[in-house]
Design a protein around this motif. Sequence first.
Motif, PDB file in Angstrom:
ATOM      1  N   LEU A  89       5.389  76.777  49.917  1.00  0.00           N
ATOM      2  CA  LEU A  89       5.248  76.467  51.342  1.00  0.00           C
ATOM      3  C   LEU A  89       4.927  77.724  52.150  1.00  0.00           C
ATOM      4  O   LEU A  89       4.085  77.697  53.055  1.00  0.00           O
ATOM      5  CB  LEU A  89       6.522  75.808  51.873  1.00  0.00           C
ATOM      6  N   LEU A  90       5.603  78.835  51.829  1.00  0.00           N
ATOM      7  CA  LEU A  90       5.307  80.103  52.505  1.00  0.00           C
ATOM      8  C   LEU A  90       3.866  80.525  52.247  1.00  0.00           C
ATOM      9  O   LEU A  90       3.162  80.993  53.162  1.00  0.00           O
ATOM     10  CB  LEU A  90       6.276  81.192  52.038  1.00  0.00           C
ATOM     11  N   TYR A  91       3.442  80.382  51.011  1.00  0.00           N
ATOM     12  CA  TYR A  91       2.055  80.704  50.663  1.00  0.00           C
ATOM     13  C   TYR A  91       1.077  79.834  51.454  1.00  0.00           C
ATOM     14  O   TYR A  91       0.063  80.324  51.967  1.00  0.00           O
ATOM     15  CB  TYR A  91       1.851  80.519  49.165  1.00  0.00           C
ATOM     16  N   THR A  92       1.386  78.550  51.570  1.00  0.00           N
ATOM     17  CA  THR A  92       0.533  77.625  52.319  1.00  0.00           C
ATOM     18  C   THR A  92       0.439  78.025  53.786  1.00  0.00           C
ATOM     19  O   THR A  92      -0.646  77.983  54.385  1.00  0.00           O
ATOM     20  CB  THR A  92       1.084  76.189  52.206  1.00  0.00           C
ATOM     21  N   LEU A  93       1.573  78.410  54.371  1.00  0.00           N
ATOM     22  CA  LEU A  93       1.589  78.806  55.780  1.00  0.00           C
ATOM     23  C   LEU A  93       0.771  80.065  56.036  1.00  0.00           C
ATOM     24  O   LEU A  93       0.302  80.294  57.161  1.00  0.00           O
ATOM     25  CB  LEU A  93       3.034  79.020  56.243  1.00  0.00           C
ATOM     26  N   MET A  94       0.595  80.895  55.020  1.00  0.00           N
ATOM     27  CA  MET A  94      -0.247  82.087  55.165  1.00  0.00           C
ATOM     28  C   MET A  94      -1.699  81.790  54.833  1.00  0.00           C
ATOM     29  O   MET A  94      -2.613  82.236  55.533  1.00  0.00           O
ATOM     30  CB  MET A  94       0.289  83.213  54.259  1.00  0.00           C
ATOM     31  N   PHE A  95      -1.922  81.040  53.773  1.00  0.00           N
ATOM     32  CA  PHE A  95      -3.266  80.829  53.243  1.00  0.00           C
ATOM     33  C   PHE A  95      -4.106  79.899  54.114  1.00  0.00           C
ATOM     34  O   PHE A  95      -5.258  80.216  54.468  1.00  0.00           O
ATOM     35  CB  PHE A  95      -3.159  80.283  51.819  1.00  0.00           C
ATOM     36  N   VAL A  96      -3.563  78.748  54.481  1.00  0.00           N
ATOM     37  CA  VAL A  96      -4.346  77.726  55.185  1.00  0.00           C
ATOM     38  C   VAL A  96      -4.823  78.208  56.564  1.00  0.00           C
ATOM     39  O   VAL A  96      -6.030  78.110  56.861  1.00  0.00           O
ATOM     40  CB  VAL A  96      -3.551  76.410  55.301  1.00  0.00           C
ATOM     41  N   PRO A  97      -3.941  78.737  57.436  1.00  0.00           N
ATOM     42  CA  PRO A  97      -4.456  79.224  58.733  1.00  0.00           C
ATOM     43  C   PRO A  97      -5.465  80.360  58.586  1.00  0.00           C
ATOM     44  O   PRO A  97      -6.421  80.446  59.363  1.00  0.00           O
ATOM     45  CB  PRO A  97      -3.189  79.703  59.457  1.00  0.00           C
ATOM     46  N   MET A  98      -5.248  81.228  57.580  1.00  0.00           N
ATOM     47  CA  MET A  98      -6.162  82.344  57.359  1.00  0.00           C
ATOM     48  C   MET A  98      -7.562  81.837  57.018  1.00  0.00           C
ATOM     49  O   MET A  98      -8.560  82.282  57.609  1.00  0.00           O
ATOM     50  CB  MET A  98      -5.623  83.234  56.236  1.00  0.00           C
ATOM     51  N   VAL A  99      -7.650  80.899  56.086  1.00  0.00           N
ATOM     52  CA  VAL A  99      -8.947  80.357  55.680  1.00  0.00           C
ATOM     53  C   VAL A  99      -9.595  79.582  56.829  1.00  0.00           C
ATOM     54  O   VAL A  99     -10.784  79.753  57.128  1.00  0.00           O
ATOM     55  CB  VAL A  99      -8.795  79.455  54.439  1.00  0.00           C
ATOM     56  N   PHE A 100      -8.817  78.745  57.479  1.00  0.00           N
ATOM     57  CA  PHE A 100      -9.356  77.884  58.529  1.00  0.00           C
ATOM     58  C   PHE A 100      -9.901  78.705  59.697  1.00  0.00           C
ATOM     59  O   PHE A 100     -11.053  78.515  60.126  1.00  0.00           O
ATOM     60  CB  PHE A 100      -8.268  76.922  59.021  1.00  0.00           C
ATOM     61  N   CYS A 101      -9.085  79.609  60.225  1.00  0.00           N
ATOM     62  CA  CYS A 101      -9.478  80.362  61.422  1.00  0.00           C
ATOM     63  C   CYS A 101     -10.642  81.311  61.145  1.00  0.00           C
ATOM     64  O   CYS A 101     -11.625  81.348  61.903  1.00  0.00           O
ATOM     65  CB  CYS A 101      -8.275  81.136  61.963  1.00  0.00           C
ATOM     66  N   ILE A 102     -10.545  82.082  60.069  1.00  0.00           N
ATOM     67  CA  ILE A 102     -11.602  83.055  59.784  1.00  0.00           C
ATOM     68  C   ILE A 102     -12.911  82.357  59.421  1.00  0.00           C
ATOM     69  O   ILE A 102     -13.993  82.782  59.850  1.00  0.00           O
ATOM     70  CB  ILE A 102     -11.161  84.020  58.665  1.00  0.00           C
ATOM     71  N   SER A 103     -12.841  81.266  58.657  1.00  0.00           N
ATOM     72  CA  SER A 103     -14.059  80.523  58.299  1.00  0.00           C
ATOM     73  C   SER A 103     -14.745  79.969  59.542  1.00  0.00           C
ATOM     74  O   SER A 103     -15.973  80.047  59.679  1.00  0.00           O
ATOM     75  CB  SER A 103     -13.723  79.385  57.342  1.00  0.00           C
TER      76      SER A 103
END
Length: 308
Positions: A89-103
């Motif tokens: 869950l911690l990994y998801t909270l870091m990974f998903v916003p990072m990919v979504f916003c930067i993309s």
Amino acid sequence: MNNLSISTMTTRKKYGIKSKKVKENLFAYFMLAPDVIGIALFIFVPILIALYVSFHDWNVLEPMKYIGLENYKNLLSDGQWWHSVWTTLLYTLMFVPMVFCISLLLAVFVNSIPGSAQEFFRTLYFIPYSISTVVASLIWRFMMDPQRGFINDILRAIGLPAQDFLGNPKQALFCIAFISAWMLIGYYSIIFLAALKDIPVSYYEAAYLDGANFFHVFKSITFPLLKEVNTFVLIVTTIASFQVFDQIKILTNGGPADATNVSVYYIYKNAFEYMKVGYSSALAFVLFAIIFVFSLIQLRITKGNSDE
């Protein structure tokens, strides 16, 4: 006589059309058959076998022993399993916003570039996605090496202390999330870019004529019109974050101090190191249920926002 011949011709034409449609449908089914058979053999059949195995105690070397729901009861009190779920869950909270916003930001930036330069940047951002996960992970492992890593050389050159990165329990999970995002940002930026191309230019022209600035245009036009793509990217990246394994295996092996011991890696250890195949199958189905629930929640939230 004329009426009879006309009705006969009409009947032949009607049945001729039907037979043509039947042939076309049969040809379509024939072309789809290899994919359907492949999906059935390599996806659905293994899922059913794994479900069957999850009700047994099996270490591969000995015959399976039916134990009912015992594996599912045991995982409820398995502290390591729930710690791995929390880590995921911690990994998801870091990974998903990072990919979504930067993309999304990269797609907006590339879309604003005129001429052939747009193709250059589009290709440049897509290159990391074309690199295999194993190769990319090995490259980043060398770059983040505490002693000889390129990143630490830069930090020392500007007067900052060297970092352990993958060897630090507080930094390792974020580093893996960053590496995973780096590999996928180019792919999702292309998806966002394709969606941006479908937005009529007249919308932007009208908004700028009314005195709107870039942020107002993005908030009121661009982002709302990307709602379907936003939903797709959020759900797919969330599923991918719960399935992360390759980077963990290559970079940290679940360490240091279980800081990167995510759910899939814990399932892998139970199956191939502890030889608890039945228990790992039960863990896999619980993980599937967690992913399914999260996907439904995301879909419901994004659908509710779009309806408003």
